[in-house]
Design a protein around this motif. Structure first.
Motif, short mmCIF file in Angstrom:
data_model
loop_
_atom_site.label_atom_id
_atom_site.label_comp_id
_atom_site.label_asym_id
_atom_site.label_seq_id
_atom_site.Cartn_x
_atom_site.Cartn_y
_atom_site.Cartn_z
N UNK A 80 2.87 -6.16 1.51
CA UNK A 80 3.16 -5.01 0.66
C UNK A 80 1.92 -4.14 0.47
N UNK A 81 0.76 -4.77 0.35
CA UNK A 81 -0.48 -4.01 0.22
C UNK A 81 -0.74 -3.19 1.49
N UNK A 82 -0.56 -3.82 2.64
CA UNK A 82 -0.75 -3.10 3.91
C UNK A 82 0.27 -1.98 4.04
N UNK A 83 1.51 -2.25 3.64
CA UNK A 83 2.56 -1.23 3.70
C UNK A 83 2.20 -0.03 2.83
N UNK A 84 1.62 -0.27 1.67
CA UNK A 84 1.25 0.86 0.81
C UNK A 84 0.14 1.69 1.44
N UNK A 85 -0.76 1.06 2.17
CA UNK A 85 -1.81 1.81 2.88
C UNK A 85 -1.18 2.65 3.99
N UNK A 86 -0.29 2.04 4.76
CA UNK A 86 0.37 2.75 5.86
C UNK A 86 1.19 3.92 5.33
N UNK A 87 1.97 3.67 4.28
CA UNK A 87 2.80 4.73 3.73
C UNK A 87 1.95 5.87 3.16
N UNK A 88 0.88 5.51 2.50
CA UNK A 88 0.01 6.55 1.94
C UNK A 88 -0.58 7.41 3.06
N UNK A 89 -0.94 6.79 4.16
CA UNK A 89 -1.51 7.54 5.29
C UNK A 89 -0.48 8.38 6.02
N UNK A 90 0.81 8.04 5.88
CA UNK A 90 1.84 8.79 6.57
C UNK A 90 2.54 9.79 5.65
N UNK A 91 2.92 9.36 4.46
CA UNK A 91 3.72 10.20 3.57
C UNK A 91 2.89 11.31 2.95
#
Length: 142
Positions: A80-91
């Motif tokens: 979930x932590x990695x997902x939040x990094x990925x989403x922040x970089x994309x969204x």
């Protein structure tokens, strides 16, 4: 109960509260027409704050579950932590680009649906995260 497990429960609750709060807070923002730069900036800032809060709480949850000897849940929280990094970089960059189109273009009719779609997608992903968190807690509590 060990101190590590107590910390894991505390951070799990913090992760649940963070995720649920931002879902409930982002739904009313769909009422905005997204046709002004202020709307776009506010929604973008709201999600930027969420992704940062999710990163902090998910990382703390992962570390505390790892310390408590629960590697399965720790791995899920780390994901979930990695997902939040990925989403922040994309969204966030996508919202920035669409917000700039809304602000600078005389014909911003294509940018508004794109911004709204990005907003709804981010909410759906957050909702899926909440479902996964709750399901994991139920599954691992048995």
């Amino acid at each position: 109960m060990s101190a590590a497990l107590f910390a894991a429960m505390f951070f799990t609750v913090a992760l649940l509260v963070t995720t649920a709060y931002f879902i409930m807070g982002s739904l009313p923002l769909l009422v905005l027409k997204h046709d002004t730069p202020l709307d776009a900036r506010f929604v973008r800032g709201f999600f930027n704050l969420y992704y940062r809060a999710a990163l902090v709480t998910a990382t703390a949850t992962a570390i505390s579950f790892a310390a408590a000897g629960r590697p399965g849940i720790a791995a899920g929280a780390a994901a979930l932590a990695v997902l939040s990094i990925v989403l922040r970089r994309q969204v966030i960059p996508k919202m920035d680009a669409l917000g700039a189109q809304i602000q600078s273009s005389a014909d911003y009719t294509h940018a508004i649906p794109g911004f709204r779609r990005t907003h709804v997608t981010a909410i759906a992903i957050n909702l899926a995260q909440l479902v996964v968190i709750v399901w994991t807690l139920i599954a691992f509590s048995k």
